[in-house]
Design an enzyme around this catalytic site. Structure first.
Site: not given
Ligand code: HSE
Length: 365
Positions: A10, A38, A73, A102, A162, A165-166, A241, A264, A271
């Site tokens: 969801r 839940s 989740q 990962r 970015q 939504s990330g 990463k 961001r 992105h």
């Molecule tokens: N960590 C990424 C972000 C999103 O904060 O934009 C998921 O890979």
């Protein structure tokens, strides 16, 4: 038919995954079981071969019967339930959007257009944990696949832009709330000049009352040059990463250094990344362009001109699309082996849900 349990379906990534699975008729190939942390007992979404009721995601015995578990989740759920299931002797496939597993030796990071051969070999070798990669990493690798395949890349510096939504669905809504607050407050001040307006707006977005409980800072009319936690070496975790995940996805024999600053910005779900690529040798631009353009079904080379760049290589142009445009491809004035590029991708599709959908199809094959 394999029994597949879905957890976190969801949420934002989970919903995008469900939509893509419906579009591709994936549910026809499996028995689907929907879990919730839940809402156990409520009616499940209607899909072909789906179980009628939602099951409890916290009930190990309800999970043990699954051949495959697909979870969007989040990391806390993975940290809690994955070891419990494995300790119970569960031998099914665990497909996960969260980063928790990962970098474990026992897991493979999945990115179908780039490492499908590795995924398939891993399934044959008995690997059971398959994890989607970080979104910026996955989007960059699909865009630059042609150059990686040819072994042309010595190193990359990636500067990211970015989307909200990330950081999650609440953050997307917060960005819109921030924009609304500014719009409402300043729509009736046309008499002010630009400099006075800027002073007032900047004061406004820095106030405590400005909606920023999720980001902690204004993102509207601003940018945030730090994503995720602090690493001891001065990188943000998001920056860390890039290299570790990209090299794991590609299973490189020698590490390809990748580093940059992750930022961001006020885009909603796509992105973008500005790339400086050091090539191992001088290669002419036509060859580079055809290598990039022909690497996989999803990368789309955008010619390096203003008109096409501004119409095809922006978050708003590619939101909701599976294609990964890459453009601004040119030799830099730094030297003939230095390549400039810019790429953009939907953070929820190839950045999150689609690699999971592809590995699920691999597991069914
Ligand atoms: N960590 C990424 C972000 C999103 O904060 O934009 C998921 O890979």
């Amino acid at each position: 038919m394999k029994k597949v349990g879905f957890i976190g379906w969801r949420g934002m990534v989970g919903s995008v995954l469900m939509d893509r699975m419906r579009e591709e008729n994936d549910f026809n190939l499996i028995e689907s079981y929907f879990y919730s942390t839940s809402k156990g007992g409520e009616l499940a979404p209607v899909v072909p071969n789906g179980s009628p009721k939602i099951l409890s995601a916290m009930n190990i015995s309800e999970l043990l019967g699954m051949d495959i578990i697909v979870t969007c989740q989040g990391g806390e759920f993975t940290s809690e339930m994955h070891p419990l299931l494995r300790n119970e002797g569960w031998k099914g496939f665990w497909v996960d959007a969260a980063s928790t597993l990962r970098m474990k030796d026992s897991s493979v990071i999945v990115l179908d257009p780039v490492n499908r051969h590795i995924v398939e070999q891993s399934i044959r070798n008995g690997v059971k944990d398959f994890v989607g990669g970080n979104c910026t990493v996955s989007l960059m690798l699909i865009a630059l696949h042609g150059l990686f395949k040819e072994g042309l890349i010595e190193w990359i510096s990636s500067m990211t832009y970015q989307a909200a939504s990330g950081a999650g669905a609440k953050n997307m809504l917060e960005l819109l709330a921030q924009m609304e607050a500014v719009g409402k407050t300043f729509s009736k001040s046309p008499s002010l000049g630009a400099l006075e307006m800027e002073k007032e707006v900047n004061h406004f977005i820095r106030q405590d009352e400005f909606p920023k409980s999720n980001f902690g800072h204004p993102l509207a009319l601003n940018l945030l040059p730090w994503i995720d936690s602090e690493m001891p070496n001065g990188q943000s975790k998001e920056e860390w990463k890039a290299q570790v995940e990209a090299n794991k996805i590609l299973q490189t024999s020698q590490v390809i250094p990748i580093d940059g600053t992750c930022v961001r910005v006020g885009a909603l779900r796509c992105h973008s990344q500005a790339l400086t690529i050091k090539l191992k040798k001088s290669v002419d631009l036509n060859t580079i362009e055809s290598l990039i353009a022909g690497a996989n079904n999803w990368v789309k080379l955008v010619p390096n001109n203003k008109l096409e760049t501004l119409s095809k290589l922006t978050p708003s142009a590619i939101s909701g699309k599976l294609e990964i445009p890459i453009g601004r491809v040119r030799k830099m004035s730094l030297g003939d082996e230095y390549l400039n590029a810019f790429t953009c991708g939907d953070q929820l599709l190839w950045g999150a849900a689609e690699p999971l959908r592809c590995v699920l199809r691999n597991l069914l094959d």
